[in-house]
Design a protein around this motif. Structure first.
Motif, PDB file in Angstrom:
ATOM      1  N   VAL A  40      37.228  34.882  33.751  1.00 21.42           N
ATOM      2  CA  VAL A  40      38.190  35.184  34.812  1.00 21.42           C
ATOM      3  C   VAL A  40      37.794  36.476  35.517  1.00 21.42           C
ATOM      4  O   VAL A  40      37.561  37.508  34.873  1.00 21.42           O
ATOM      5  CB  VAL A  40      39.620  35.335  34.248  1.00 21.42           C
ATOM      6  CG1 VAL A  40      40.611  35.644  35.367  1.00 21.42           C
ATOM      7  CG2 VAL A  40      40.033  34.073  33.504  1.00 21.42           C
ATOM      8  N   ALA A  42      39.357  39.030  38.460  1.00 20.65           N
ATOM      9  CA  ALA A  42      40.594  39.308  39.191  1.00 20.65           C
ATOM     10  C   ALA A  42      40.575  40.731  39.697  1.00 20.65           C
ATOM     11  O   ALA A  42      40.048  41.630  39.054  1.00 20.65           O
ATOM     12  CB  ALA A  42      41.813  39.094  38.292  1.00 20.65           C
ATOM     13  N   VAL A  93      40.760  34.948  40.673  1.00 22.23           N
ATOM     14  CA  VAL A  93      42.204  34.907  40.916  1.00 22.23           C
ATOM     15  C   VAL A  93      42.718  36.253  41.406  1.00 22.23           C
ATOM     16  O   VAL A  93      42.059  37.275  41.325  1.00 22.23           O
ATOM     17  CB  VAL A  93      42.967  34.503  39.626  1.00 22.23           C
ATOM     18  CG1 VAL A  93      42.578  33.112  39.182  1.00 22.23           C
ATOM     19  CG2 VAL A  93      42.701  35.512  38.506  1.00 22.23           C
ATOM     20  N   SER A  94      43.933  36.216  41.921  1.00 24.12           N
ATOM     21  CA  SER A  94      44.682  37.395  42.306  1.00 24.12           C
ATOM     22  C   SER A  94      46.103  37.147  41.816  1.00 24.12           C
ATOM     23  O   SER A  94      46.509  35.992  41.688  1.00 24.12           O
ATOM     24  CB  SER A  94      44.666  37.558  43.829  1.00 24.12           C
ATOM     25  OG  SER A  94      45.267  38.769  44.229  1.00 24.12           O
ATOM     26  N   ALA A 100      46.795  39.172  35.915  1.00 27.66           N
ATOM     27  CA  ALA A 100      46.106  37.892  35.807  1.00 27.66           C
ATOM     28  C   ALA A 100      45.701  37.597  34.372  1.00 27.66           C
ATOM     29  O   ALA A 100      45.856  36.466  33.881  1.00 27.66           O
ATOM     30  CB  ALA A 100      44.878  37.889  36.710  1.00 27.66           C
ATOM     31  N   ARG A 103      48.657  36.689  32.153  1.00 26.02           N
ATOM     32  CA  ARG A 103      49.088  35.315  32.374  1.00 26.02           C
ATOM     33  C   ARG A 103      48.195  34.351  31.579  1.00 26.02           C
ATOM     34  O   ARG A 103      48.684  33.416  30.949  1.00 26.02           O
ATOM     35  CB  ARG A 103      49.041  35.002  33.863  1.00 26.02           C
ATOM     36  CG  ARG A 103      49.636  33.657  34.223  1.00 26.02           C
ATOM     37  CD  ARG A 103      49.896  33.545  35.713  1.00 26.02           C
ATOM     38  NE  ARG A 103      48.680  33.691  36.490  1.00 26.02           N
ATOM     39  CZ  ARG A 103      48.441  34.697  37.327  1.00 26.02           C
ATOM     40  NH1 ARG A 103      49.326  35.669  37.496  1.00 26.02           N
ATOM     41  NH2 ARG A 103      47.313  34.744  38.017  1.00 26.02           N
ATOM     42  N   ARG A 104      46.886  34.569  31.611  1.00 24.17           N
ATOM     43  CA  ARG A 104      45.966  33.712  30.860  1.00 24.17           C
ATOM     44  C   ARG A 104      46.147  33.887  29.349  1.00 24.17           C
ATOM     45  O   ARG A 104      45.954  32.936  28.582  1.00 24.17           O
ATOM     46  CB  ARG A 104      44.521  34.021  31.246  1.00 24.17           C
ATOM     47  CG  ARG A 104      44.184  33.705  32.704  1.00 24.17           C
ATOM     48  CD  ARG A 104      44.445  32.248  33.037  1.00 24.17           C
ATOM     49  NE  ARG A 104      44.196  31.947  34.426  1.00 24.17           N
ATOM     50  CZ  ARG A 104      43.093  31.359  34.877  1.00 24.17           C
ATOM     51  NH1 ARG A 104      42.138  31.012  34.047  1.00 24.17           N
ATOM     52  NH2 ARG A 104      42.961  31.104  36.162  1.00 24.17           N
TER      53      ARG A 104
END
Length: 284
Positions: A40, A42, A93-94, A100, A103-104
């Motif tokens: 990821v 971000a 992602v943003s 971010a 959330r993951r």
């Protein structure tokens, strides 16, 4: 206590060498766990400077840099995992990295980040991503330091214990990691200042008994993992850091002592000084 193998190992990247070191470690760990890897990238869309206004980021430049970062990271992860197969998913992602990655983390069995990255300006304003995530981890958080001399994969896993529920869970995680890696476990418990009326020798003997009680049953459950016990009156953070020079991984539990977020002084000190990967557990 093992997470489902369908849950991914997640690693945050920003194109820095330190982040790529975290990718390599996360790839090897995902293979050991039989888990997929999510890479990821971000970044915040801008910085709020108060009266000075908001500094915006060129969104297309951000997307291009993120795409390049995750593509390079995915290639490195696959190479690191070889000859084993590793499923790798990438995302750009943003909003910013902390939000971010949190959330993951809700759907991950492990989240890995480096200790340093690109963007000194952003770190000055927003603080270290690894430190922010460590204050309230939503899943086990692995913090991988700036790449240096790689630790031998034959070195043991080190766990710090203090008798709290968090440290008991740390023991479970640490011995599972040792079993996966085919290495031993070093369990360290520090007693700190002697209790009133007790000599140092008595405190040492008492702490040995407590540590022995904590380890009951683990030898039978994990017969292939030799366990070394260390009891000390030294400062726990400093002794853990010294012992980590002879370990490949350090595991600490979150607990309520030292602040509402469970991020105590030992975890904080070790996080900022460790030279080997550190796993800090989420508080349950």
């Amino acid at each position: 206590m093992s997470a489902s193998n369908s849950d991914p190992v997640v690693v945050g990247v920003d194109g820095s060498d330190c982040a790529l070191g975290a990718v390599r470690w996360a790839a090897r760990t995902a293979v050991l766990r039989g888990a997929p890897l999510q890479v990821v990238s971000a970044m915040s869309s801008g910085w709020d400077l108060g009266r000075a206004g908001i500094v915006s980021i060129d969104q297309q430049s951000f997307r291009d840099a993120g795409d390049a970062a995750v593509a390079r990271a995915a290639s490195i992860a696959v190479a690191e995992a070889a000859p084993h197969h590793l499923d790798v998913e990438t995302s750009v992602v943003s909003p910013g990295p902390v939000a971010a990655l949190r959330r993951r983390a809700r759907h991950a069995q492990l989240l890995a980040v480096g200790t340093r990255g690109l963007g000194t300006f952003e770190r000055t304003l927003l603080g270290s991503v690894s430190t922010a995530l460590a204050r309230r981890p939503l899943c086990p958080l692995a913090v991988v330091p700036q790449p240096g001399r790689p630790a031998s994969d034959r070195l043991p896993v080190l766990v710090g214990l203090d008798g709290s529920p968090g440290s008991e869970r740390a023991l479970d995680v640490a011995i599972e990691e040792a079993a996966r890696r085919g290495v031993g476990l070093v369990a360290l418990r520090a007693w700190g200042e002697p209790a009133p009326g007790l000599r140092e020798s008595q405190m040492t003997e008492h702490t040995h008994r407590l540590l022995g009680d904590t380890l009951v049953g683990y030898g039978e459950k994990y017969p292939g993992v030799p366990i070394t016990r260390i009891v000390t009156g030294d400062d726990p953070a400093q002794r853990l850091l010294r012992e980590s020079a002879r370990a490949q991984l350090l595991v600490l539990g979150s607990h309520r002592r030292g602040g509402r977020d469970g991020f105590g002084s030992v975890s904080r000190t070790v996080l900022h000084a460790t030279e080997i990967p550190l796993i800090i557990l989420d508080r349950r």
